[in-house]
Scaffold this motif. Structure first.
Motif, short mmCIF file in Angstrom:
data_model
loop_
_atom_site.label_atom_id
_atom_site.label_comp_id
_atom_site.label_asym_id
_atom_site.label_seq_id
_atom_site.Cartn_x
_atom_site.Cartn_y
_atom_site.Cartn_z
N CYS A 10 34.63 44.50 37.26
CA CYS A 10 36.03 44.91 37.11
C CYS A 10 36.36 46.00 38.13
O CYS A 10 35.64 46.99 38.25
N SER A 11 37.46 45.80 38.87
CA SER A 11 37.90 46.78 39.87
C SER A 11 39.13 47.56 39.43
O SER A 11 39.68 48.33 40.21
N GLY A 12 39.58 47.35 38.22
CA GLY A 12 40.68 48.13 37.68
C GLY A 12 42.06 47.73 38.17
O GLY A 12 42.97 48.55 38.15
N THR A 52 42.60 34.11 34.17
CA THR A 52 43.01 33.57 35.46
C THR A 52 43.56 34.66 36.39
O THR A 52 43.40 34.58 37.60
N ALA A 53 44.19 35.67 35.83
CA ALA A 53 44.81 36.73 36.62
C ALA A 53 43.80 37.65 37.29
O ALA A 53 44.12 38.33 38.26
N CYS A 54 42.57 37.68 36.82
CA CYS A 54 41.56 38.59 37.33
C CYS A 54 41.04 38.13 38.69
O CYS A 54 40.39 37.10 38.78
N PRO A 55 41.29 38.91 39.77
CA PRO A 55 40.83 38.48 41.09
C PRO A 55 39.31 38.56 41.26
O PRO A 55 38.74 37.86 42.09
N GLU A 56 38.64 39.38 40.45
CA GLU A 56 37.18 39.50 40.53
C GLU A 56 36.46 38.53 39.60
O GLU A 56 35.24 38.49 39.60
N ARG A 57 37.19 37.83 38.76
CA ARG A 57 36.63 36.94 37.74
C ARG A 57 35.71 37.72 36.79
O ARG A 57 34.67 37.24 36.36
N ALA A 58 36.14 38.96 36.47
CA ALA A 58 35.38 39.79 35.55
C ALA A 58 35.65 39.43 34.10
O ALA A 58 34.94 39.88 33.21
N VAL A 59 36.68 38.62 33.86
CA VAL A 59 37.05 38.22 32.52
C VAL A 59 36.56 36.79 32.28
O VAL A 59 36.84 35.90 33.07
#
Length: 62
Positions: A10-12, A52-59
């Protein structure tokens, strides 16, 4: 269904919380916190939107 957050990835950006504020909480620095309960059936689409909104695919959803 449960939401899992990879805190190391996660990059916040808080895009998950913007997409589904009813499911994603943020800490004081803007990083996503895991949801401690099952996702209610009526919020499953919102959970997918946050994932889907997470650009890092941390979710991830399980």
């Amino acid at each position: 269904m449960r939401i899992t957050i990879d805190r190391a990835a996660c990059s916040g950006h808080a895009r998950c919380a913007a997409a589904a504020p009813e499911l994603f909480r943020l800490d004081d620095d803007g990083y996503a916190l895991p949801l401690d309960t099952e996702v209610p059936a009526e919020l499953e689409q919102a959970a997918h939107d946050g994932e889907t909104a997470c650009p890092e695919r941390a979710v991830t959803l399980r």
